[in-house]
Design an enzyme around this catalytic site. Structure first.
Site, PDB file in Angstrom:
ATOM      1  N   TYR A 140      34.505  51.319  38.297  1.00 19.35           N
ATOM      2  CA  TYR A 140      33.254  52.048  38.493  1.00 19.35           C
ATOM      3  C   TYR A 140      33.030  52.444  39.951  1.00 19.35           C
ATOM      4  O   TYR A 140      32.287  53.386  40.228  1.00 19.35           O
ATOM      5  CB  TYR A 140      32.069  51.213  38.019  1.00 19.35           C
ATOM      6  CG  TYR A 140      32.037  50.952  36.529  1.00 19.35           C
ATOM      7  CD1 TYR A 140      32.937  51.554  35.660  1.00 19.35           C
ATOM      8  CD2 TYR A 140      31.117  50.082  35.982  1.00 19.35           C
ATOM      9  CE1 TYR A 140      32.908  51.304  34.308  1.00 19.35           C
ATOM     10  CE2 TYR A 140      31.068  49.824  34.616  1.00 19.35           C
ATOM     11  CZ  TYR A 140      31.979  50.443  33.777  1.00 19.35           C
ATOM     12  OH  TYR A 140      31.948  50.207  32.439  1.00 19.35           O
ATOM     13  N   LYS A 191      43.762  41.415  32.285  1.00 19.46           N
ATOM     14  CA  LYS A 191      44.878  42.069  31.617  1.00 19.46           C
ATOM     15  C   LYS A 191      46.096  41.927  32.510  1.00 19.46           C
ATOM     16  O   LYS A 191      46.762  42.888  32.894  1.00 19.46           O
ATOM     17  CB  LYS A 191      44.547  43.538  31.343  1.00 19.46           C
ATOM     18  CG  LYS A 191      45.481  44.238  30.361  1.00 19.46           C
ATOM     19  CD  LYS A 191      45.450  43.643  28.974  1.00 19.46           C
ATOM     20  CE  LYS A 191      46.341  44.466  28.033  1.00 19.46           C
ATOM     21  NZ  LYS A 191      46.513  43.800  26.722  1.00 19.46           N
ATOM     22  N   ASP A 223      41.945  41.943  25.383  1.00 21.70           N
ATOM     23  CA  ASP A 223      42.001  42.311  23.971  1.00 21.70           C
ATOM     24  C   ASP A 223      41.896  41.081  23.077  1.00 21.70           C
ATOM     25  O   ASP A 223      41.233  41.096  22.037  1.00 21.70           O
ATOM     26  CB  ASP A 223      43.261  43.121  23.663  1.00 21.70           C
ATOM     27  CG  ASP A 223      44.515  42.569  24.310  1.00 21.70           C
ATOM     28  OD1 ASP A 223      44.421  41.612  25.103  1.00 21.70           O
ATOM     29  OD2 ASP A 223      45.605  43.107  24.030  1.00 21.70           O
ATOM     30  N   ASP A 247      31.402  44.842  31.053  1.00 16.76           N
ATOM     31  CA  ASP A 247      30.479  45.800  30.451  1.00 16.76           C
ATOM     32  C   ASP A 247      30.669  45.824  28.933  1.00 16.76           C
ATOM     33  O   ASP A 247      29.705  45.800  28.159  1.00 16.76           O
ATOM     34  CB  ASP A 247      30.745  47.185  31.047  1.00 16.76           C
ATOM     35  CG  ASP A 247      29.652  48.186  30.749  1.00 16.76           C
ATOM     36  OD1 ASP A 247      28.701  47.850  30.010  1.00 16.76           O
ATOM     37  OD2 ASP A 247      29.738  49.321  31.249  1.00 16.76           O
ATOM     38  N   ASP A 251      28.303  43.442  25.760  1.00 13.51           N
ATOM     39  CA  ASP A 251      27.646  44.101  24.632  1.00 13.51           C
ATOM     40  C   ASP A 251      28.156  43.551  23.298  1.00 13.51           C
ATOM     41  O   ASP A 251      27.372  43.388  22.345  1.00 13.51           O
ATOM     42  CB  ASP A 251      27.883  45.605  24.683  1.00 13.51           C
ATOM     43  CG  ASP A 251      26.897  46.322  25.604  1.00 13.51           C
ATOM     44  OD1 ASP A 251      26.088  45.632  26.239  1.00 13.51           O
ATOM     45  OD2 ASP A 251      26.952  47.558  25.687  1.00 13.51           O
TER      46      ASP A 251
END
Length: 359
Positions: A140, A191, A223, A247, A251
């Site tokens: 970001y 990752k 994942d 992020d 959620d």
């Protein structure tokens, strides 16, 4: 008597309604615990765009910097979709202006609301986890970023995932310290099998873990973590991860609880913290007394506990929320058969009564 300066950023949509409830709850619990809260409201988000043309006016930022903590409602709405300055840009400006680098999002499945989750009761009963997300780095904010022209008229979009060792270390320490007051387990998510930045992330997190011998550390690829949150969420205590992964995962974790209208958050860093519900501004129900104020109220509890270290007052709010839910009161988003549906203001009145009874 201790006095704290609190800035209220009600924002847009349902923000003013839920903020009104939270302010009343904070005023009551401060009387219970014998400290004083001095509230100052300031324009923010779309409301501020209408007044000043900017989602985060300089005067609002200065007011926030002079505060002990900031309670934020909600920002955004379709009325500003075509405006050159979006309300959500105020959030990024607030994080940057206050040096907020750590986002804490608890996801707790309350026993009264187990049936509200879309997962089986045996999967979600007892879930109590905390996502610690790095807030100012990664894709970001990394440079270079943008859309650039290439040969033959083609364009290329670029975002850069980047983290320094110091950025990783400071967010790691937030996660480990949080775990020390919980179940003493940190799951670091990356990752590292693909990304160089994740290999550095894993190395630094492992090094920081040596300073917290009472906390167990394990690592998961992002994942696999996404899958495990649905398969067996009770295995998690504190999930530590970078900006983009956090992020998404926060959620996903939120939906374990059945309603995003129940979930608070805290953004912490170098100065005063910002405490806000994770839901949006819900402009479709604004002004109709249909909003669920509990996420805003629980954000106020986090403000007391994390921002002011008034842990007794924070616990009183948590207990009042539990008592009202035990009594069967529900807003529309968490309504179930056999419960009593109430609006935003009535839910606030029930909370104030529970706080008064709990003295």
């Amino acid at each position: 008597m201790k006095t704290y300066q609190i800035t209220l950023l009600a924002g847009d949509g349902i923000g003013p309604e839920i903020m009104g409830v939270a302010r009343a709850v904070l005023a009551q619990v401060s009387r219970n615990c014998q400290f004083h809260l001095n509230f100052t409201a300031a324009p923010f988000g779309g409301q501020a765009i209408d007044l000043t043309g900017e989602p985060l006016p300089e005067a609002t930022l200065e007011q926030c910097r002079a505060s002990d903590a900031i309670l934020l409602g909600a920002v955004g709405g379709p009325v500003w979709d075509d405006h050159p300055r979006r309300p959500e840009q105020g959030l990024l400006g607030l994080r940057s202006g206050l040096g907020l680098y750590a986002n804490l999002r608890p996801a707790t499945v309350r026993p009264q609301l187990v049936a509200a989750s879309s997962l089986k009761p045996e999967v979600v009963t007892g879930v109590d986890l905390l996502v610690v997300r790095e807030l100012t780095g990664g894709l970001y904010f990394g440079q270079p970023q943008g859309i650039f022209p290439e040969k033959k008229g083609e364009r290329r979009g670029v975002n850069t995932m980047t983290y320094s060792e110091s950025e990783i270390e400071r967010i790691s320490r937030v996660a480990f310290k949080s775990a020390q007051s919980r179940r003493k387990l940190v799951t670091s998510v990356d990752k590292a099998n693909v990304l160089a930045v994740s290999r550095l992330w894993r190395e630094v997190v492992s090094r920081v873990a040596l300073d917290f011998p009472d906390v167990t550390l394990n690592h998961l690829y992002v994942d696999n973590c996404a899958m495990q949150l649905i398969r067996w969420p009770k295995q998690f205590d504190v999930i530590l991860t970078e900006n983009l992964f956090g992020d998404i995962l926060s959620d996903e974790a939120a939906m374990l609880t059945g309603s995003i209208g129940m979930l608070p958050s805290a953004s912490l860093g170098e100065g005063p913290g910002v405490f806000e519900p994770v839901h949006g501004s819900a402009p479709d129900i604004a002004g109709q007394d249909r909003a669920n104020p509990l996420a805003q109220v629980l954000s106020a509890a986090m403000l007391l506990g994390y921002g002011l270290q008034e842990t007794t007052a924070a616990a009183q709010i948590e207990q009042a929320v539990a008592r009202v839910l035990d009594q069967g009161y529900r807003t529309g988003d968490i309504m179930a058969e056999g419960m009593t549906q109430v609006g935003c203001q009535a839910m606030g009145e029930k909370l104030l009564l529970a706080l008064a009874e709990g003295i």
